[in-house]
Write an enzyme that holds these catalytic residues in place. Structure first.
Site, PDB file in Angstrom:
ATOM      1  N   ILE A   1      46.677  38.543  41.124  1.00 33.63           N
ATOM      2  CA  ILE A   1      46.683  38.101  42.534  1.00 33.63           C
ATOM      3  C   ILE A   1      45.707  37.127  43.008  1.00 33.63           C
ATOM      4  CG2 ILE A   1      47.581  40.442  43.442  1.00 33.63           C
ATOM      5  CD1 ILE A   1      44.879  41.115  43.677  1.00 33.63           C
TER       6      ILE A   1
ATOM      7  N   MET B   1      34.859  32.465  39.626  1.00 34.00           N
ATOM      8  CA  MET B   1      34.136  33.640  38.777  1.00 34.00           C
ATOM      9  C   MET B   1      35.089  34.619  37.955  1.00 34.00           C
ATOM     10  SD  MET B   1      31.565  35.509  41.826  1.00 34.00           S
ATOM     11  CE  MET B   1      31.549  36.782  40.849  1.00 34.00           C
TER      12      MET B   1
ATOM     13  N   VAL C   1      41.735  37.772  39.218  1.00 30.76           N
ATOM     14  CA  VAL C   1      41.921  39.116  39.874  1.00 30.76           C
ATOM     15  C   VAL C   1      43.301  39.755  39.531  1.00 30.76           C
ATOM     16  CG1 VAL C   1      41.661  40.529  41.924  1.00 30.76           C
ATOM     17  CG2 VAL C   1      40.103  38.616  41.527  1.00 30.76           C
TER      18      VAL C   1
ATOM     19  N   LYS D   1      38.949  42.475  38.315  1.00 31.92           N
ATOM     20  CA  LYS D   1      38.643  41.539  38.201  1.00 31.92           C
ATOM     21  C   LYS D   1      37.924  40.984  36.902  1.00 31.92           C
ATOM     22  CE  LYS D   1      35.996  37.699  40.863  1.00 31.92           C
ATOM     23  NZ  LYS D   1      35.735  37.409  42.269  1.00 31.92           N
TER      24      LYS D   1
ATOM     25  N   ASP E   1      26.445  35.538  48.330  1.00 33.17           N
ATOM     26  CA  ASP E   1      27.603  34.669  48.202  1.00 33.17           C
ATOM     27  C   ASP E   1      28.352  35.109  49.461  1.00 33.17           C
ATOM     28  OD1 ASP E   1      28.806  32.418  47.129  1.00 33.17           O
ATOM     29  OD2 ASP E   1      30.081  33.790  46.008  1.00 33.17           O
TER      30      ASP E   1
END
Length: 443
Positions: free
Chosen positions: A18, A23, A26, A41, A139
């Site tokens: 998705i 990073m 997912v 993730k 973040d």
């Protein structure tokens, strides 16, 4: 992790991919043990062939995942577990059918102020709960704000950027990240704090209502970082009733920003059409509205410029002899001097950004004494060919090659065990880098 149907940690079955970001990847998945939908993730870690680096990254991801898992809030994506798969850490999180705020903005353009305020109050409520638990997000940006079809907003990715070093040097010699939502103190190399989350939330909401971040979308990452560090905002044009709240959240000095609780109250007032009691910032720095340029993620080759943000440090720190450092988190400690060793005033020096002909640095002043400091002075001698022309969070004076920085009004008092910081810009006309010897003493 590339195949649908793969089983992770013996219980999480991958259904469909998705999303993918800096990073990690997912996946929509199903927890076969508890028969529920989850998001998985896979964190992308550039550890090369080092088993030690991979093990350390896994420990840090697990530690940060456990911290994030403490938070249970209706407007925060929950972290259920951290597992290992193929030598890489994977976060098991709440699955929310949604779009990110970044995607919504790309599809719809700038949003009405009232809608942005409703999104902001939900996100602020989750961040306020996190801060009460001692958790700093680090973040906050449109890509980490998820919007469900029913109007629910949730903040995702608590603490993970620090755990895995989202803005780190990769094996290909590149540095990836975007500084557009950083607070000035973080852009200057300082540590993230609840106040920096407040600023980043303000920058996120500013982008939602204005169509671009508050410092613009300059394609030159160094120029953008300098604007962020200096706090020079592009004046809002579309914010309407949100304007005063945004300026307060985007105050250049951390101490002038409201707490996240007060931010939530102010955003709720705007969304409900009530007067906002939050005062404007004392010293906003505004630029005239500038033409917008397209957003892009910063990717800089080390051979041309080293963009070092979000805790990525080059150079070395100077601190008191024998000071312990967190495992894998700090460069070597070299040592410092003080004209009054009994004062407890200790300074640490780090180069946080570097580019051809210049660099950006930070000095952290810590009180290791037995009484609070009511003012401080840090002094060092510049290496040959170096100059310092700009300082923030302190006042600069020069005598030949000696630089002296005195505390500003808002960071002069340092309680026992606490620390404050200031940043600066340096230029290198000739010579090589060198580690300066700092003197720290009460003022």
């Amino acid at each position: 992790m590339t195949d649908e149907g793969e089983l992770i940690a013996g219980r999480y079955r991958l259904l469909s991919r998705i999303g993918r970001g800096g990073m990690g990847v997912v996946w929509h998945a199903r927890d076969e043990r508890l028969d529920r939908e989850v998001a998985v993730k896979e964190l992308l870690l550039d550890t090369g062939d080092s088993a030690q680096a991979a093990e350390q990254a896994m420990r840090r991801a697990t530690r940060e995942g456990r911290v994030a898992a403490r938070l249970r809030h209706p407007h925060a994506i929950m972290v259920h577990d951290v597992v290992e798969h193929a030598g890489k850490p994977c976060l098991i999180m709440e699955f929310l059918p949604s779009k990110s705020l970044a995607t919504v903005l790309a599809e719809r353009g700038p949003l009405p102020a009232g809608e942005v305020a409703r999104i902001g109050e939900q996100v602020a409520s989750a961040l306020a709960a996190a801060h009460a638990e001692g958790i700093v997000h680090r973040d906050v940006k449109p890509g980490n704000v998820l919007l469900a079809d029913d109007g629910t907003a949730k903040i995702a990715d608590f603490g993970i950027s620090r755990a895995v070093g989202e803005a780190t040097v990769t094996g290909a010699g590149l540095i990836a990240g975007t500084p557009a939502y950083l607070s000035p103190e973080v852009a200057a190399g300082g540590e993230a704090s609840p106040a920096s989350d407040v600023f980043s939330l303000g920058a996120t909401l500013y982008a939602a209502v204005e169509g671009a971040p508050p410092f613009g979308d300059d394609e030159n990452p160094i120029a953008l970082l300098r604007r962020v560090a200096s706090g020079e905002l592009v004046a809002p044009r579309r914010a309407g009733p949100l304007t005063d709240v945004l300026l307060r959240l985007l105050a250049g000095e951390a101490g002038e920003r409201p707490t996240m609780v007060r931010a939530r109250e102010a955003l709720t007032a705007v969304s409900e059409g009530r007067p906002v009691e939050l005062p404007p910032p004392r010293r906003p720095t505004l630029l005239s509205p500038a033409p917008r340029v397209r957003r892009r993620t910063v990717v800089v080759g080390i051979g041309t410029a080293a963009l070092l943000i979000a805790g990525v440090l080059i150079g070395v720190l100077i601190s008191s002899p024998g000071e312990p450092s967190a495992e894998g988190d700090q460069p070597p400690v070299i040592g410092s001097t003080s004209e009054r060793p009994d004062s407890g005033c200790v300074a640490r020096y780090a180069v946080t950004n570097s580019w051809p002909g210049g660099y950006q640095g930070e000095v952290i002043v810590r009180n290791d004494g037995e009484e609070r400091l009511t003012g401080w002075v840090v002094r060092w001698k510049l290496p040959a060919g170096h100059t310092v022309d700009e300082v923030w969070n302190g006042s600069l004076s020069r005598a030949g090659s000696t630089v002296t920085v005195r505390s500003a009004d808002w960071n002069s008092v340092v309680r026992v065990g606490d620390s404050v910081s200031f940043g600066f810009l340096g230029a290198v006309e000739a010579g090589e880098g060198a580690v300066p010897e700092l003197v720290c003493l009460p003022d």
